[in-house]
Design an enzyme around this catalytic site. Structure first.
Site, PDB file in Angstrom:
ATOM      1  N   GLY A  17     -13.836  11.393  34.221  1.00 51.45           N
ATOM      2  CA  GLY A  17     -13.354  10.159  33.608  1.00 51.45           C
ATOM      3  C   GLY A  17     -12.225   9.559  34.423  1.00 51.45           C
ATOM      4  O   GLY A  17     -11.371  10.284  34.923  1.00 51.45           O
ATOM      5  N   ARG A 111     -19.709  11.353  37.256  1.00 51.35           N
ATOM      6  CA  ARG A 111     -20.053  12.729  36.895  1.00 51.35           C
ATOM      7  C   ARG A 111     -21.294  13.068  37.698  1.00 51.35           C
ATOM      8  O   ARG A 111     -22.137  12.209  37.942  1.00 51.35           O
ATOM      9  CB  ARG A 111     -20.283  12.846  35.397  1.00 51.35           C
ATOM     10  N   ASP A 142     -10.425  18.606  33.883  1.00 56.16           N
ATOM     11  CA  ASP A 142     -10.778  20.022  33.844  1.00 56.16           C
ATOM     12  C   ASP A 142     -12.067  20.337  34.623  1.00 56.16           C
ATOM     13  O   ASP A 142     -12.097  21.244  35.468  1.00 56.16           O
ATOM     14  CB  ASP A 142     -10.951  20.399  32.365  1.00 56.16           C
ATOM     15  N   THR A 165      -6.135  12.998  34.015  1.00 54.55           N
ATOM     16  CA  THR A 165      -6.950  12.772  32.820  1.00 54.55           C
ATOM     17  C   THR A 165      -6.024  12.290  31.712  1.00 54.55           C
ATOM     18  O   THR A 165      -4.947  12.849  31.523  1.00 54.55           O
ATOM     19  CB  THR A 165      -7.666  14.057  32.348  1.00 54.55           C
ATOM     20  N   ASP A 167      -6.401  12.771  28.751  1.00 58.99           N
ATOM     21  CA  ASP A 167      -6.439  13.712  27.627  1.00 58.99           C
ATOM     22  C   ASP A 167      -5.225  14.650  27.582  1.00 58.99           C
ATOM     23  O   ASP A 167      -4.927  15.228  26.536  1.00 58.99           O
ATOM     24  CB  ASP A 167      -7.718  14.567  27.691  1.00 58.99           C
ATOM     25  N   ASP A 169      -5.107  17.564  28.575  1.00 56.15           N
ATOM     26  CA  ASP A 169      -5.602  18.861  28.089  1.00 56.15           C
ATOM     27  C   ASP A 169      -5.540  19.940  29.167  1.00 56.15           C
ATOM     28  O   ASP A 169      -6.108  21.017  28.986  1.00 56.15           O
ATOM     29  CB  ASP A 169      -7.039  18.717  27.548  1.00 56.15           C
ATOM     30  N   ARG A 211     -10.003  14.628  23.863  1.00 54.12           N
ATOM     31  CA  ARG A 211     -10.872  15.811  23.773  1.00 54.12           C
ATOM     32  C   ARG A 211     -10.271  16.830  22.798  1.00 54.12           C
ATOM     33  O   ARG A 211      -9.877  16.469  21.726  1.00 54.12           O
ATOM     34  CB  ARG A 211     -11.078  16.417  25.163  1.00 54.12           C
TER      35      ARG A 211
END
Ligand code: ATP
Length: 382
Positions: A17, A111, A142, A165, A167, A169, A211
């Site tokens: 992303g 991707r 990730d 990212t 996110d 995360d 996420r």
């Protein structure tokens, strides 16, 4: 005279992303390469997919590799960027001018499922070596960094990962590239929703990305003053939990609050599981509670909104531009080292370091998340 292909190069790609700050990073890695390190930087179009496509086209053929080198050398900078037949572009100063604050990535991100196959990665490694690439810089989340780790273990190339990212995360770094901008965008969005929530005395349930991490919702909640944040770290929501949350909002209304903004992270789960977006599940649960028999505010309306990809775009914040420059600086310092070690850049206590792939989660991250949540609760209680 035909320009000659560089004797050594560093390649950079953006994968997964997109995140704001990717362009700022590209500018920094290219400019530091050209100005300070005197090494050519090859920008890869469409992440791993661009490498896989090119490796397949060359297919180990020496003449095809030579043709590719000539094509790269004769289409530097913008000429390469506008030539969509070329997945590797030798970046120059002008090609990264004026891109720092722009969201997304001018090289494209993608991707690439095929990259999970070892044979495909082996072909990519051969291609990179054939192109005199001494180090590959992989910018992404990730999954992208897992791909980078595999390349590092399966080759003697130096593979530097850059966490990017929205996110947040990735638990080995305090912040990933793009998070600050995404929080900024969310605060802007909440400000807009507040206007309508206040005018109509509504409860707005806004679903954020992130996420499995609730960081984005937590940070945006703290920075925007949203009344409630619901994050995955608190566990799956049962019907009774949703009633308790609705009762909390109703209690605030009883004490004079006229509206409420609820931020729910996309990673929040329900028990039993639900297929619909979180914002819609919560809307129904809240609305049902507000309309129960004898309720004080049966007309209180709940409106959901899934904010989605809006959070990925927009002008990159100064904080992300600075982080991008610092990550690029750290990447080059490590590429310059004789050890040639692979690793991923991390922001820790305001230092930028390079850490091995697969570092354990920093316990401080979980503690910080809990502190933020508590602080938000203390600030927003009515
Ligand atoms: P974001 O967090 O923004 O979604 P991401 O990097 O986690 O970004 P993914 O879709 O998980 O996004 O991964 C991006 C790409 O990285 C994949 O399409 C694939 O090419 C590569 N990748 C992911 N996981 C692996 C893996 N286990 N092995 C090899 N390559 C992988």
């Amino acid at each position: 005279m035909t320009p000659s292909y560089p004797e050594q190069a560093v390649a950079v790609l953006f994968s997964g992303g997109d995140a704001p700050g990717m362009n700022a990073f590209l500018r920094a890695i290219v400019r530091l390469g050209l100005n300070r390190e005197k090494i050519a930087v090859l920008g890869v179009r469409d992440g791993y997919r661009g490498l896989v496509r090119t490796a397949r086209a060359v297919n180990g053929d020496a003449e095809a590799l030579m043709r590719l080198k000539n094509a790269i050398a004769s289409h530097p900078g913008r000429a390469g960027l506008i030539n969509d037949q070329l997945d590797l572009i030798q970046m120059d100063h002008a090609s990264v001018s004026g891109i720092m604050g722009k969201g997304g990535t001018i090289l494209g991100s993608a991707r690439c499922l095929e990259f999970h196959e070892k044979e495909v990665r082996t072909n990519v490694i051969h291609l990179l070596k054939g192109l005199n690439v001494r180090a590959l810089v992989v910018v992404g989340g990730d999954g992208s960094l897992t791909g980078a780790k595999l390349l590092a273990t399966e080759s003697d190339l130096q593979i530097i990962g850059i966490p990017a990212t929205i996110d947040n995360d990735l638990q080995f770094t305090d912040m990933a590239l793009g998070v600050d901008t995404a929080v900024n965008t969310l605060v802007w969005a909440v400000d807009h929703f507040i206007d309508t929530a206040r005018s109509h005395r509504r409860v707005m349930v806004l679903e954020t990305m992130g996420r499995a991490s609730g960081d984005l919702a937590r940070m945006a909640g703290l920075a925007s003053g949203a009344e409630m944040i619901i994050t995955p770290e608190s566990g799956a929501l049962k019907a009774a939990d949703m009633e308790r949350l609705a009762a909390k909002i109703e209690g605030a209304m009883t004490r004079g609050r006229g509206h409420a903004i609820v931020l729910v992270a996309e990673g929040v789960e329900f028990d039993p599981p639900q297929k619909r977006n979180r914002a819609y599940v919560l809307m129904d649960a809240f609305q049902q509670y507000f309309q129960r028999s004898g309720a004080p505010f049966p007309d209180l309306e709940v409106r959901p909104s899934v904010l989605g990809h809006l959070q990925r775009g927009g002008h990159t914040t100064p904080q992300d531009c600075i982080l991008a420059a610092r990550f690029a600086d750290c990447a080059w310092i490590n590429i310059g080292r004789a050890t040639g070690k692979s690793g991923v850049t991390a922001l820790r206590k305001n230092n930028i370091e390079i850490v091995p792939y697969g570092e354990p989660d920093m316990p401080e991250r979980a503690a910080f998340s809990r502190e933020m949540e508590q602080l938000h609760d203390d600030l927003s209680s009515w």
